[in-house]
Structures are given as structure tokens and as C-alpha cells.
Enzyme design. Sequence first.
Site, PDB file in Angstrom:
ATOM      1  N   ASN A  82       0.842   0.124   6.380  1.00 23.01           N
ATOM      2  CA  ASN A  82       1.276  -0.835   5.353  1.00 23.01           C
ATOM      3  C   ASN A  82       1.795  -2.060   6.080  1.00 23.01           C
ATOM      4  OD1 ASN A  82       0.844   1.067   3.442  1.00 23.01           O
ATOM      5  ND2 ASN A  82       2.987   1.341   2.860  1.00 23.01           N
ATOM      6  N   GLY A  83       1.542  -3.248   5.545  1.00 19.82           N
ATOM      7  CA  GLY A  83       2.073  -4.465   6.159  1.00 19.82           C
ATOM      8  C   GLY A  83       0.956  -5.306   6.744  1.00 19.82           C
TER       9      GLY A  83
ATOM     10  N   GLU B 215       0.660 -10.863 -16.483  1.00 13.56           N
ATOM     11  CA  GLU B 215       0.342  -9.855 -15.476  1.00 13.56           C
ATOM     12  C   GLU B 215      -0.348  -8.628 -16.032  1.00 13.56           C
ATOM     13  OE1 GLU B 215       4.963  -8.322 -14.758  1.00 13.56           O
ATOM     14  OE2 GLU B 215       3.600  -8.361 -13.079  1.00 13.56           O
TER      15      GLU B 215
ATOM     16  N   TRP C  96      -3.854  -1.884  -0.969  1.00  9.10           N
ATOM     17  CA  TRP C  96      -3.848  -3.158  -1.690  1.00  9.10           C
ATOM     18  C   TRP C  96      -4.303  -4.182  -0.655  1.00  9.10           C
ATOM     19  CZ3 TRP C  96      -1.396  -7.954  -1.391  1.00  9.10           C
ATOM     20  CH2 TRP C  96      -1.421  -8.732  -2.556  1.00  9.10           C
TER      21      TRP C  96
ATOM     22  N   CYS D 275       0.860  -1.172   0.000  1.00  6.34           N
ATOM     23  CA  CYS D 275       0.000   0.000   0.000  1.00  6.34           C
ATOM     24  C   CYS D 275       0.904   1.232   0.000  1.00  6.34           C
ATOM     25  CB  CYS D 275      -0.875   0.007   1.243  1.00  6.34           C
ATOM     26  SG  CYS D 275      -1.675  -1.573   1.559  1.00  6.34           S
TER      27      CYS D 275
HETATM   28  C1  AGP Z   1       7.339  -7.852 -12.312  1.00  9.62           C
HETATM   29  O1  AGP Z   1       6.737  -7.441 -13.478  1.00  9.62           O
HETATM   30  C2  AGP Z   1       6.469  -8.116 -11.195  1.00  9.62           C
HETATM   31  N1  AGP Z   1       5.512  -7.122 -10.967  1.00  9.62           N
HETATM   32  C3  AGP Z   1       7.052  -8.815  -9.987  1.00  9.62           C
HETATM   33  O2  AGP Z   1       7.251 -10.125 -10.405  1.00  9.62           O
HETATM   34  C4  AGP Z   1       8.365  -8.286  -9.357  1.00  9.62           C
HETATM   35  O3  AGP Z   1       9.425  -8.455 -10.224  1.00  9.62           O
HETATM   36  C5  AGP Z   1       8.615  -9.048  -8.033  1.00  9.62           C
HETATM   37  O4  AGP Z   1       7.548  -8.803  -7.155  1.00  9.62           O
HETATM   38  C6  AGP Z   1       9.921  -8.685  -7.375  1.00  9.62           C
HETATM   39  O5  AGP Z   1       9.958  -7.345  -6.997  1.00  9.62           O
HETATM   40  P1  AGP Z   1      11.314  -6.644  -6.585  1.00  9.62           P
HETATM   41  O6  AGP Z   1      12.199  -6.655  -7.775  1.00  9.62           O
HETATM   42  O7  AGP Z   1      10.896  -5.258  -6.189  1.00  9.62           O
HETATM   43  O8  AGP Z   1      11.888  -7.423  -5.450  1.00  9.62           O
END
Ligand code: AGP
Length: 611
Positions: free
Chosen positions: A100-101, A491, A74, A2
Amino acid sequence: MCGIVGYIGRQQAPPILMEGLSKLEYRGYDSAGIAVHDGHKINMLKAEGKLKNLAAKLSENPVEGCVGIGHTRWATHGAPSDVNSHPHTSEDMTIAVVHNGIIENYLSIKEELSAKGYRFVSETDTETVAHLIDFYYKAGNDFFDSVFMALDRIEGAYALGILCKDYPDTLIAVRKNCPLVVGIGEGENFIASDIPAILHHTRDVYFLDDNEIAVIKTDDIKIFDREKNTVEREVFNVKWDIDAAEKGGYEHFMIKEINEQPKIVQDVVSRRIPESSDTIDLEGINLRKEDLEKINRIYVVACGTAYHAGLIGKHLIEKVARIPVVADVASEFRYKDPILDEHTLLIVVSQSGETADTLEALRIAKRNNARVLAVVNAVGSSIAREADDVFYILAGPEISVASTKAFSAQVVALELIAFHIAMEVGKMTKEEFAEIKEELYALPAKISTILQKDKIEKLLAEKYLQSKNVFFIGRGLDYLISMEGSLKLKEIAYLHSEAYAAGELKHGPIAMIEDSTLVIALATQEELFEKTLSNIKEVKARGAKVIAIALEGNDGFKGEVDDVIYIPRANKMITPILANIPAQLFAYYVAYGLGTDIDQPRNLAKSVTVE
Ligand code: AGP
């Protein structure tokens, strides 16, 4: 996941909160809300859905005041709805909280407070925090102590922004395992879960560390640890420009970020390999021969797209340095009881630097005395601060939930790490590196060439828009890019798509191929071309439509596929970066054609700070 923003100063808070939330909407976007202190009481507005719903409510029922907190959500506990949106308050609006969390033990606290007569209106874990602080406050403690007492009780991960009706001059912020910065202004101060939310107002921030509490007033900021000792913190000056967090004429952040890739790749390369140099400058990163001699095991751990970059890193370290590497997704790695000791190097990869599983993998490694090298984009993020060494990719803020530019920069960074290790352990000569260097210098122009011809991907996206099932296939490095291409399509276009090692197809999934199934075949690794071509023939024979992504000048596809997207030739270890660009563009244009919410796809959040 969030977004949090907070303001205290002499200006009206609502427009500042709303502007900040608009910069954070990419972090979570199923509902939003603000709470504003008008000097006498706290007023609150919340709305399910996008921020524009909250903006509409605000223009109908304006609230005023110079102190406030805002949140874009979220959902984790309770569906998106007005009542589940943040802020959450105590029943009589004495305390207001944005969070958040996840509060892991909220149910037991909720039961305890319910038994004391507290009435809960939402399904969220956050509401418990508001009531708990209220409980200690009504028991005669001041605002500050009540927050501390509540923190002693709650377990989990949290960034909190808190207001109290009786303290119109105070905003309290707390951080544990969720990012939070305090923005330093003149006669005004801010809090934010992410810098873009406050960058219009200040470039000077304090990064809070875990278990720190900031007491923020109009002209004063004090940071405390959990023992109530004051903490001195250095001011961090944000260097990147606000334009980097704006769309700059593009329709979506995603396509803007795709188009930034030549520049970003060029920057990563030139920062680490100056023109006059015949080595890679990993200044500040302890990967010299004597460091590597102490290492007998390497892991690469990450999530999602960063994991796909990590897989390429693993492949290349093994290929050029001949050192075995295990790659794993962080959510699995952390529960596997991995073999870790002082002879282990853990490479974590993360755009945000805040991904909960990746951060926990890092912490497990550190607890076991392993060395941690982080490849990170967000400067000052938790992962960057806790790792022993950091390779910053410095790709600027990535706003689109679907990661594109960070992936390319991560792959370049991991390639540089692989080549550097190879040279240190004597597996790559200066002459061999000189060739690679030339290739890396030529890479940005080759990416630009692909981007200039993006009409091809657009036309193909329109042609295959009605596909219901898509397979990405490839061998070796092409298989790893297949995984990333498939993830992008899922996605943002919500299309069912799978990535398969081309040779594995006939061991089961080929049963799924029927008339008009779309297969995107990556065939950019020349020595594997004939093998991949046989796999293409197998799916064609079963009615599939095939788009190939191939190297310029390869006409071996004639009559074998429906369409080909050509990419410039490059060294095969560098080619994956090029091969991925058409897959990014294809996913973008399919999503565009289908009319999905490209920058903020359903159910996703930019940074996944919960398990
Ligand atoms: C990528 O398009 C995604 N939204 C997701 O897989 C992302 O790469 C993953 O959550 C890791 O995030 P980070 O690189 O911020 O750790």
C-alpha cells in the site's frame, strides 16, 4: 487506499486471505490477488475487478499452503489489470510483495535494475520492491537483510507484506506512513492494513510504527526498528464487535451507518457530558483555561467530509468562544507555509486517522512546536498516535466509502470542543450550557424521527432521479451542510452537483439555472430564512425545481418551492446535524435508483493514504 492481509499458521491460508480481503474491499476494489507459499514454492493468483473475479479463479485453480499474502488494489501506478494487480514478484518467484502507498523513486531504481537485466512486467511502482529485494537476496544476503537493504533505497510511503520462496516459515511486514497491524493468534499470526480483515481470528494486535519491520512466524513475532534493534510493543485489544463491520440485514453499509447515527451521537454526548454534570468532560485533552491562554491562533484542517465537519467546528468556536479560527483543506494547508508556533493549536479531523495530507499537516505543525488536537475515529491510527491530544469519536468501523456516521460524530465532537472552550474563556455561562446540554441529549431522538420518515427522501429521489445538474444552496451553517450534501451526491450518485452560498448565486452561477435544474435549498437557520427565501425565488423564476430542507412548522415556503423536507426544531448550533440527515438519505436513494455501487463508488477509496 489498498488493503493488505497476510497469514502464517497451521490452517490453509487462501480461505483466510479471501475472507480478510472481503472485509477490506471497501479500501480499494479495482483488482485483487493472493500469493501462497506451499512449503516449496510461491503460487500466485490475481484478477482485475472485484474480489469475486479472484474467487472464481481460485475455485478453478485452487492453491494451497499455510503462509500467504493478499491485496485488494486502488490503482495509482498503472491501470487496473491482472498484471498490475498485487502481489508482485521477482521474475523467478523468489520474492512476492503486496504494497500500500507509493514508492516515489521507483523509476530510477527500475532503470538501474533493468540495466542489470531485470525484466519488469507491470507498470507499478511495487514491482520494483520485489526485484530490489531479490537483487540483494541473490547477492548473498539473507531474506531479513535483503529487506533492510531494499528499505534503505526506497523512498515514499509503504506498508509491505513480503514472502520469500526459501523461507516458508516467515512473513515479513514493514510500515512507513501507511497503516499496518500484526494480529496475534495462537499457533498463527496475521497482518492487515485494517483490523476488520482479521477480527474474526483475533482481537489482539500490535500497531506497527513508522520504519518498523515485523518478522512473523507461526509461533513468534519480532518487531525491529531500522537499526535492527528489537522493539517491545504493547498488545492492543480491539474492543468493538465484529458485527459492527457487518451489514446486519441492511442492503448497504451506507444505509446501515446512516441508521446508526442516533446511537453514535448519544454515545459521544453521554461519554463527555454525564447526566449529573454541568460541564463537558474533556479528560485527557489539554484545553483548560491555562492551556488556552497560551494559544493565539487556531487552525482546523482536514479533507473531504471531515473538512466539512471542521468548517462547522470553526464556525462554532468563533461564534461561541469569539476566537478566530482558520479552516483549510489539508492538501492546501501543507503547502502554504502556514504560520505555526508554540502558540498555535491545530485541530485535525479524520475518520480513518490515516489520510496522508491530514497526517502531513499534523507533522508540519508538530515540527513547528504547535499543539495538535485530533478528532479521530480509528483507534490507534497514525493521526491519533502522533497528535498531542485525541478526541476519539468511537463511531465504530465506517465501511461505506461515503462517510455519514463519522461526520455526525465529528460535528458533535467539535461542538463539544467549541462549547468547552467558550466556558473556559468565560464566554458561555453554566446556564447557557445547561440549555445546550438538554438539546444535545434530545438530539438522538430527533435524528431517529428523521430516519423513520425516510420515505420522503426516497420518493423525492425517485421524482428527481433524472436531474443532470444539482445546486445545494444555504446561508451560514446551512451553507456548510450544503457542501456536505453536494459531496455525498457527487461521490455515490455521480451527479454533477455544486454547493453555493445562497447569496453568492447571483454573482455568477445563477447563469447555470435553467428549466428543471434541481436546487436543494437548506433553510434551517431561522434568522436567515427570509434572505434564503429571496434566493429561492430567484432560482424558481428561472425555471429551477426546488426542494427545501426546513424546520418543522415553517410554512413560509407555501407556493414557493416544489417540495419540502421538514426536520425537528433544535438549537440553531445543533441543527446542522439534523439538516444533514435528509441530504444523506437523498443521496443514498438517488444512487440506489441509479443503480450505482453505493458502498464502493467508482474511483474512490475509503482511506486516502497517498497525496
Ligand atoms: C467522504 O464521504 C469521503 N469519502 C472523503 O471525503 C473523506 O471524508 C476524506 O477522504 C477524509 O477522510 P478521513 O476522514 O479518513 O481523513
